[in-house]
Design a protein around this motif. Structure first.
Motif, PDB file in Angstrom:
ATOM      1  N   ALA A 134       8.738 -25.169  10.195  1.00  0.00           N
ATOM      2  CA  ALA A 134       8.378 -24.157   9.456  1.00  0.00           C
ATOM      3  C   ALA A 134       7.465 -24.480   8.320  1.00  0.00           C
ATOM      4  O   ALA A 134       6.493 -23.799   7.996  1.00  0.00           O
ATOM      5  CB  ALA A 134       9.565 -23.418   8.944  1.00  0.00           C
ATOM      6  N   VAL A 187      19.513 -12.772  15.930  1.00  0.00           N
ATOM      7  CA  VAL A 187      18.905 -13.621  14.660  1.00  0.00           C
ATOM      8  C   VAL A 187      19.906 -14.603  14.055  1.00  0.00           C
ATOM      9  O   VAL A 187      21.364 -14.413  14.325  1.00  0.00           O
ATOM     10  CB  VAL A 187      18.411 -12.764  13.543  1.00  0.00           C
ATOM     11  CG1 VAL A 187      17.340 -11.836  14.128  1.00  0.00           C
ATOM     12  CG2 VAL A 187      19.311 -11.833  12.846  1.00  0.00           C
ATOM     13  N   ARG A 196      20.818 -24.523  12.912  1.00  0.00           N
ATOM     14  CA  ARG A 196      19.505 -23.914  13.519  1.00  0.00           C
ATOM     15  C   ARG A 196      18.762 -24.024  12.283  1.00  0.00           C
ATOM     16  O   ARG A 196      17.481 -24.566  12.453  1.00  0.00           O
ATOM     17  CB  ARG A 196      19.871 -22.563  13.838  1.00  0.00           C
ATOM     18  CG  ARG A 196      20.653 -22.741  15.341  1.00  0.00           C
ATOM     19  CD  ARG A 196      20.438 -20.945  15.613  1.00  0.00           C
ATOM     20  NE  ARG A 196      21.516 -20.889  16.675  1.00  0.00           N
ATOM     21  CZ  ARG A 196      22.431 -20.065  16.431  1.00  0.00           C
ATOM     22  NH1 ARG A 196      22.760 -19.630  15.291  1.00  0.00           N
ATOM     23  NH2 ARG A 196      23.381 -19.907  17.466  1.00  0.00           N
ATOM     24  N   ALA A 219      15.079 -26.160  12.094  1.00  0.00           N
ATOM     25  CA  ALA A 219      13.836 -25.522  12.083  1.00  0.00           C
ATOM     26  C   ALA A 219      12.859 -25.718  10.932  1.00  0.00           C
ATOM     27  O   ALA A 219      11.687 -25.456  10.910  1.00  0.00           O
ATOM     28  CB  ALA A 219      13.991 -23.863  12.382  1.00  0.00           C
ATOM     29  N   ARG A 229       7.856 -17.771   7.734  1.00  0.00           N
ATOM     30  CA  ARG A 229       7.651 -18.713   9.182  1.00  0.00           C
ATOM     31  C   ARG A 229       9.007 -18.906   9.862  1.00  0.00           C
ATOM     32  O   ARG A 229       9.263 -18.517  11.012  1.00  0.00           O
ATOM     33  CB  ARG A 229       7.143 -20.097   9.027  1.00  0.00           C
ATOM     34  CG  ARG A 229       7.012 -21.022  10.220  1.00  0.00           C
ATOM     35  CD  ARG A 229       5.886 -20.321  11.244  1.00  0.00           C
ATOM     36  NE  ARG A 229       6.057 -21.186  12.339  1.00  0.00           N
ATOM     37  CZ  ARG A 229       5.322 -21.020  13.424  1.00  0.00           C
ATOM     38  NH1 ARG A 229       4.616 -19.764  13.261  1.00  0.00           N
ATOM     39  NH2 ARG A 229       5.204 -21.665  14.460  1.00  0.00           N
ATOM     40  N   LEU A 230      10.003 -18.872   9.181  1.00  0.00           N
ATOM     41  CA  LEU A 230      11.480 -18.923   9.452  1.00  0.00           C
ATOM     42  C   LEU A 230      11.664 -17.666  10.160  1.00  0.00           C
ATOM     43  O   LEU A 230      12.556 -17.543  11.188  1.00  0.00           O
ATOM     44  CB  LEU A 230      12.423 -19.437   8.537  1.00  0.00           C
ATOM     45  CG  LEU A 230      12.321 -21.001   8.019  1.00  0.00           C
ATOM     46  CD1 LEU A 230      13.392 -21.123   6.895  1.00  0.00           C
ATOM     47  CD2 LEU A 230      12.984 -21.886   9.560  1.00  0.00           C
ATOM     48  N   GLN A 231      11.415 -16.484   9.613  1.00  0.00           N
ATOM     49  CA  GLN A 231      11.672 -15.441   9.826  1.00  0.00           C
ATOM     50  C   GLN A 231      11.102 -14.975  11.397  1.00  0.00           C
ATOM     51  O   GLN A 231      11.824 -14.395  12.182  1.00  0.00           O
ATOM     52  CB  GLN A 231      11.045 -14.222   8.974  1.00  0.00           C
ATOM     53  CG  GLN A 231      11.405 -12.844   9.427  1.00  0.00           C
ATOM     54  CD  GLN A 231      10.934 -11.744   8.524  1.00  0.00           C
ATOM     55  OE1 GLN A 231      10.411 -12.097   7.392  1.00  0.00           O
ATOM     56  NE2 GLN A 231      10.666 -10.439   8.893  1.00  0.00           N
ATOM     57  N   GLY A 232       9.843 -15.605  11.521  1.00  0.00           N
ATOM     58  CA  GLY A 232       9.308 -15.450  12.670  1.00  0.00           C
ATOM     59  C   GLY A 232      10.061 -16.211  14.081  1.00  0.00           C
ATOM     60  O   GLY A 232       9.898 -15.736  15.312  1.00  0.00           O
ATOM     61  N   THR A 233      11.086 -17.068  13.527  1.00  0.00           N
ATOM     62  CA  THR A 233      11.697 -17.615  14.736  1.00  0.00           C
ATOM     63  C   THR A 233      13.086 -17.202  14.777  1.00  0.00           C
ATOM     64  O   THR A 233      14.171 -17.568  15.463  1.00  0.00           O
ATOM     65  CB  THR A 233      11.895 -19.330  14.416  1.00  0.00           C
ATOM     66  OG1 THR A 233      12.660 -19.431  13.119  1.00  0.00           O
ATOM     67  CG2 THR A 233      10.408 -19.931  14.297  1.00  0.00           C
ATOM     68  N   GLY A 234      13.523 -16.105  13.914  1.00  0.00           N
ATOM     69  CA  GLY A 234      14.673 -15.324  14.038  1.00  0.00           C
ATOM     70  C   GLY A 234      15.733 -15.987  13.152  1.00  0.00           C
ATOM     71  O   GLY A 234      17.039 -15.751  12.975  1.00  0.00           O
TER      72      GLY A 234
END
Length: 383
Positions: free
Chosen positions: A373, A18, A365, A369, A335-340
């Motif tokens: 997001a 992450v 990153r 992102a 949403r950002l959490q879902g992308t790590g």
């Protein structure tokens, strides 16, 4: 600009998976924390000898916290969390109707809520509004009068990331009877904090100090608090437990331990002893310089991309928290959490926090992102 980590990512559990810009909420677990916990378990097996080992680690932590705070080991009380530390301190003031406390609108609820309760006693809350997400010592001092018992403020705001010049504020408060309680939860472990420039400093364990949950620091400057008496007592508060007259009287410790009630969280003490040693070994000035560079790079990238940054650009007026306007911050953060990518969202903003283990790639990153997001949640990250 290429900025490398000051602490290698391999020193933490999980950072290979992450991008952690979440230290304003909590830091990732250190590899050494697991070893510290194992040491606690091994010492626990020793029974009475294990208690002696615990006492050694506890004293080691007090000394290291004292180094970080420019204080003395005997000025450090170890409690459950920063909220408890604030409450214990407020209760000890024994405020009366007509007294007042000065706070501001960038303060975390752990400072605000116990003051709201004091209003039931007739204590006045003087709330200083922020101006463009910033507040100054001048703003706070302007509300101080002869009945002001306390100014309570965070060193670094959890909202906007602004860093308060508490030293100049304290220099003015020293000319009055008003005390200064500094919440260093968003700064201790990231930038220098000076107990000699406040009457009391509180902090939690699991953010910039990189320990576990369940430990709070209450540091007392004896210059004006030597006779401060707690409003509670426990077996750890007193000098002698089993004296002949113990059912009639007791004597508090003559140092900060008088605010401790019972056994502290030894697992967290072991892990913070490790993380404090790590920070001191690097040098808090080097940690601060790294955070200033990373935060400056993040602010520049956000500004170039057209985001409305709430955090001051001047290095001396910020630390590791960088906030920017985002109408649906919670949704975008999820949403950002879902992308790590871990950030904190809420109250119409996103907050990205940079610590000594971050690098410029982490920031790049996030910037890459953000547009997707926001769009994926129907959100708006606007200038």
């Amino acid at each position: 600009m290429k900025l490398s980590p000051l602490i290698p990512k391999s020193a933490f559990h999980g950072l290979e998976r992450v991008t952690w810009l979440y230290s304003g909420a909590e830091t990732p677990p250190l590899q050494g924390a697991a070893q510290a916990l194992e040491a606690y378990i091994r010492n626990r097996e020793l029974g009475p000898d294990g208690r002696a080992k615990n006492a050694e680690i506890e004293q080691s932590l007090r000394k290291r916290l004292a180094q970080l705070l420019n204080g003395r080991a005997q000025d450090i009380a170890l409690v459950s969390n920063a909220s408890e530390a604030i409450t214990l301190f407020l209760q000890s003031l024994r405020l009366q109707a007509g007294d007042n406390i000065v706070l501001h609108t960038l303060e975390f609820p752990s400072g605000m809520l116990p003051v709201l309760l004091l209003q039931e006693l007739g204590v006045e809350l003087r709330l200083v509004p922020h101006r463009d997400w910033q507040v100054s010592g001048d703003d706070l001092f302007a509300r101080v009068d002869a009945r002001t018992r306390l100014v309570l403020t965070s060193h670094v705001s959890f909202v906007s990331g602004v860093r308060l010049d508490y030293r100049s504020l304290y220099a003015r408060l020293r000319e009055t009877q008003t005390l200064l309680l500094l919440d260093a939860t968003q700064s201790l472990g990231a930038v220098p904090v000076d107990l000699q420039a406040a009457d009391a400093v509180v902090c939690s364990s699991y953010k910039w100090l990189m320990s576990l949950h369940g430990l709070g620091v209450l540091a007392l400057n004896p210059a004006r608090l030597r006779d401060l008496r707690p409003a509670s007592a426990g077996w750890r508060s007193v000098q002698e437990l089993f004296h002949a007259d113990r059912f009639a009287t007791f004597e508090y410790h003559d140092d900060a331990r008088r605010f401790e009630l019972g056994f502290p969280n030894y697992p967290a003490i072991y892990t913070m002893n490790f993380s404090a040693e790590l920070l001191l070994g690097i040098g808090i000035d080097r940690v601060e310089a790294q955070i200033e560079r990373l935060a400056g790079y993040l602010i520049a990238r956000l500004s170039e991309a057209g985001y409305e940054v709430m955090t001051p650009r001047e290095p001396e007026r910020r630390a590791g928290n960088v906030s920017f306007v985002c109408e649906q911050g919670e949704l975008v953060a999820a949403r950002l959490q879902g992308t790590g990518i871990y950030v904190w969202g809420g109250d119409g903003r996103l907050r990205a926090s940079v610590h000594a283990f971050n690098d410029s790639d982490d920031i790049d990153r996030l910037i890459a992102a953000l547009p997707a997001a926001a769009a994926a949640e129907g959100g708006s990250v606007h200038a």
